[in-house]
Design a protein around this motif. Structure first.
Motif, PDB file in Angstrom:
ATOM      1  N   VAL A 146       0.843  -1.190   0.000  1.00 60.21           N
ATOM      2  CA  VAL A 146       0.000   0.000   0.000  1.00 60.21           C
ATOM      3  C   VAL A 146       0.881   1.243   0.000  1.00 60.21           C
ATOM      4  O   VAL A 146       1.619   1.484   0.964  1.00 60.21           O
ATOM      5  CB  VAL A 146      -0.934   0.025   1.225  1.00 60.21           C
ATOM      6  N   LEU A 147       0.827   2.014  -1.086  1.00 65.73           N
ATOM      7  CA  LEU A 147       1.502   3.299  -1.128  1.00 65.73           C
ATOM      8  C   LEU A 147       0.587   4.356  -0.499  1.00 65.73           C
ATOM      9  O   LEU A 147      -0.630   4.185  -0.469  1.00 65.73           O
ATOM     10  CB  LEU A 147       1.837   3.683  -2.569  1.00 65.73           C
ATOM     11  N   GLY A 148       1.173   5.449  -0.032  1.00 65.15           N
ATOM     12  CA  GLY A 148       0.350   6.483   0.589  1.00 65.15           C
ATOM     13  C   GLY A 148      -0.463   5.927   1.738  1.00 65.15           C
ATOM     14  O   GLY A 148      -1.652   6.240   1.901  1.00 65.15           O
ATOM     15  N   GLY A 165      -7.129 -11.263   4.388  1.00 64.21           N
ATOM     16  CA  GLY A 165      -6.133 -12.286   4.668  1.00 64.21           C
ATOM     17  C   GLY A 165      -4.788 -12.077   4.022  1.00 64.21           C
ATOM     18  O   GLY A 165      -3.974 -13.017   3.942  1.00 64.21           O
ATOM     19  N   ALA A 166      -4.507 -10.870   3.557  1.00 66.00           N
ATOM     20  CA  ALA A 166      -3.226 -10.582   2.907  1.00 66.00           C
ATOM     21  C   ALA A 166      -2.163 -10.182   3.924  1.00 66.00           C
ATOM     22  O   ALA A 166      -2.474  -9.722   5.033  1.00 66.00           O
ATOM     23  CB  ALA A 166      -3.398  -9.461   1.885  1.00 66.00           C
ATOM     24  N   GLN A 167      -0.904 -10.350   3.531  1.00 66.45           N
ATOM     25  CA  GLN A 167       0.199  -9.727   4.256  1.00 66.45           C
ATOM     26  C   GLN A 167       0.312  -8.314   3.716  1.00 66.45           C
ATOM     27  O   GLN A 167       0.454  -8.126   2.504  1.00 66.45           O
ATOM     28  CB  GLN A 167       1.514 -10.468   4.031  1.00 66.45           C
ATOM     29  N   VAL A 168       0.267  -7.314   4.584  1.00 67.34           N
ATOM     30  CA  VAL A 168       0.213  -5.926   4.149  1.00 67.34           C
ATOM     31  C   VAL A 168       1.517  -5.206   4.478  1.00 67.34           C
ATOM     32  O   VAL A 168       1.952  -5.173   5.634  1.00 67.34           O
ATOM     33  CB  VAL A 168      -0.963  -5.174   4.794  1.00 67.34           C
ATOM     34  N   ILE A 169       2.120  -4.644   3.432  1.00 63.58           N
ATOM     35  CA  ILE A 169       3.303  -3.785   3.580  1.00 63.58           C
ATOM     36  C   ILE A 169       2.854  -2.363   3.293  1.00 63.58           C
ATOM     37  O   ILE A 169       2.281  -2.083   2.248  1.00 63.58           O
ATOM     38  CB  ILE A 169       4.411  -4.198   2.596  1.00 63.58           C
ATOM     39  N   ALA A 170       3.104  -1.469   4.222  1.00 64.45           N
ATOM     40  CA  ALA A 170       2.647  -0.081   4.095  1.00 64.45           C
ATOM     41  C   ALA A 170       3.833   0.839   3.881  1.00 64.45           C
ATOM     42  O   ALA A 170       4.830   0.766   4.613  1.00 64.45           O
ATOM     43  CB  ALA A 170       1.878   0.334   5.352  1.00 64.45           C
ATOM     44  N   SER A 171       3.716   1.725   2.895  1.00 64.93           N
ATOM     45  CA  SER A 171       4.753   2.714   2.609  1.00 64.93           C
ATOM     46  C   SER A 171       4.184   4.102   2.863  1.00 64.93           C
ATOM     47  O   SER A 171       3.135   4.463   2.315  1.00 64.93           O
ATOM     48  CB  SER A 171       5.203   2.596   1.145  1.00 64.93           C
ATOM     49  N   ALA A 172       4.853   4.881   3.720  1.00 68.32           N
ATOM     50  CA  ALA A 172       4.370   6.215   4.069  1.00 68.32           C
ATOM     51  C   ALA A 172       5.546   7.159   4.256  1.00 68.32           C
ATOM     52  O   ALA A 172       6.661   6.741   4.581  1.00 68.32           O
ATOM     53  CB  ALA A 172       3.514   6.169   5.327  1.00 68.32           C
ATOM     54  N   SER A 173       5.264   8.461   4.093  1.00 70.03           N
ATOM     55  CA  SER A 173       6.340   9.444   3.962  1.00 70.03           C
ATOM     56  C   SER A 173       6.830  10.056   5.265  1.00 70.03           C
ATOM     57  O   SER A 173       7.869  10.707   5.274  1.00 70.03           O
ATOM     58  CB  SER A 173       5.886  10.576   3.023  1.00 70.03           C
ATOM     59  N   ASN A 174       6.108   9.895   6.362  1.00 67.05           N
ATOM     60  CA  ASN A 174       6.610  10.444   7.625  1.00 67.05           C
ATOM     61  C   ASN A 174       6.272   9.515   8.785  1.00 67.05           C
ATOM     62  O   ASN A 174       5.457   8.582   8.649  1.00 67.05           O
ATOM     63  CB  ASN A 174       6.084  11.865   7.873  1.00 67.05           C
ATOM     64  N   ALA A 175       6.880   9.784   9.935  1.00 66.04           N
ATOM     65  CA  ALA A 175       6.761   8.883  11.079  1.00 66.04           C
ATOM     66  C   ALA A 175       5.336   8.790  11.592  1.00 66.04           C
ATOM     67  O   ALA A 175       4.877   7.709  11.998  1.00 66.04           O
ATOM     68  CB  ALA A 175       7.698   9.344  12.193  1.00 66.04           C
ATOM     69  N   THR A 176       4.600   9.908  11.566  1.00 65.34           N
ATOM     70  CA  THR A 176       3.221   9.895  12.053  1.00 65.34           C
ATOM     71  C   THR A 176       2.350   9.014  11.174  1.00 65.34           C
ATOM     72  O   THR A 176       1.521   8.231  11.665  1.00 65.34           O
ATOM     73  CB  THR A 176       2.653  11.330  12.091  1.00 65.34           C
TER      74      THR A 176
END
Length: 332
Positions: A146-148, A165-176
């Protein structure tokens, strides 16, 4: 007198003014809603500025989703009554104290959600479900990138991806935003600005690559995410606030991968039955407490300009919401 945010020409937030506006009684097929809260998305601001692919009619009142209380019901409407707490959606007209909406676009509000949460629920979660289920065919055990991930649809995609039931990888631009993604259930969280981003994504998949990319970002993120797909991967294009990417056409061939467009508005127009079934599904999950949006900040209707600017930057983790301090009244 109820009020609305309105402009006679499309433009930036300061083009708009808060004016007295009463939409009048509902037509036979409509319900009139005293709005308590309205969500603001990046697309709402884009449309208000005249930069969306479809231009709305003028004069224009922004807003595409809201929550409130039914004030009046058209004579042909069934299943809704005065006093019901409801969620509504439309193309414009909802930065206001009151609005008339077609009854088919209005649903009773899940008791598990507040007005503020309900106001930002329908569009993001309907988009995420259409993307992951209808277009991406995400299956249990697959890997979803998941981008954004700290944005509206990104956060919804994390929750729905985990439910599926997916393995979710999250990409985000800041720590919050990364903290929010973890709270939403992401299995792995990655800094979108990591110079070794692709290697980090690959490592998170155990070297297998990603099955489905949920991309509401665009720009440079699209190319590197597509290159991270596994064989038979699916890259879902939700939006491109970072710019429209130019993807090399040899990449889909080499990976046996698909680039898939997701447009929930047109889905509703061309396949209304399936669209309504999707909305039934997400509202059922919300009622069970499985889906819940995150609110970053609320602004009173009077501060609509600051709220629109906040939503436009995309820097907030969670959603921006307008709240209405006065509730309209009309003969029933």
């Amino acid at each position: 007198m109820p009020r609305a945010v309105m402009a006679s020409a499309l433009g930036p937030p300061d083009t708009y003014r808060l004016v007295e506006y009463d939409p009048g009684p509902p037509s036979p097929s409509q319900v009139r809603i005293a709005i308590r809260a309205t969500g603001i998305s990046y697309v709402d601001v884009l449309t208000a500025a005249g930069n969306y692919q479809v231009k709305p009619p003028l004069p224009y009142i922004p807003g595409s989703e809201c929550a409130g209380i039914v004030e009046a019901v058209g004579m042909d409407v069934e299943g809704l009554s005065v006093g019901d707490k409801v969620v509504g959606s439309g193309w414009g007209g909802l930065f206001a104290d009151a609005a008339n909406l077609p009854a088919r676009t209005v649903r009773k509000m899940p008791e598990t959600l507040s007005f503020e949460e309900a106001a930002v629920f329908p569009v993001s979660y309907a988009t995420a479900r259409h993307a992951l289920v209808d277009r991406g065919r995400l299956a249990a055990g697959e890997t979803l990138l998941v981008l954004g991930a700290g944005g509206a649809t990104g956060y919804a995609a994390i929750q729905l991806g985990k439910y599926l039931g997916a393995q979710v990888i999250a990409s985000a631009s800041n720590a919050t935003k990364r903290s929010l993604a973890r709270a939403g259930g992401a299995d792995a969280v990655i800094d979108a600005r990591d110079p070794d981003w692709r290697a980090t994504v690959t490592a998170a998949t155990g070297g297998q690559g990603v099955d489905v990319v949920f991309d509401p970002v665009g720009g440079d993120a699209t190319d590197r995410a597509f290159r991270s797909l596994a064989w038979n991967g699916r890259h879902l294009v939700i939006g491109f606030p970072a710019g429209i990417a130019a993807l090399r056409t040899n990449l889909p061939l080499l990976k046996g991968a698909s680039l898939i467009g997701v447009d929930v508005r047109q889905f509703g127009l061309f396949e209304p039955g399936r669209s309504e079934a999707n909305r039934d599904a997400i509202f059922d999950l919300a009622a069970e407490g499985r889906l819940r949006p995150a609110i970053a900040r609320t602004y009173p209707l009077e501060d609509f300009c600051a709220a629109m600017q906040d939503a436009e930057t995309g820097e907030s983790a969670g959603r921006i919401v307008l709240t209405m301090g006065q509730i309209s009244s009309t003969p029933r």
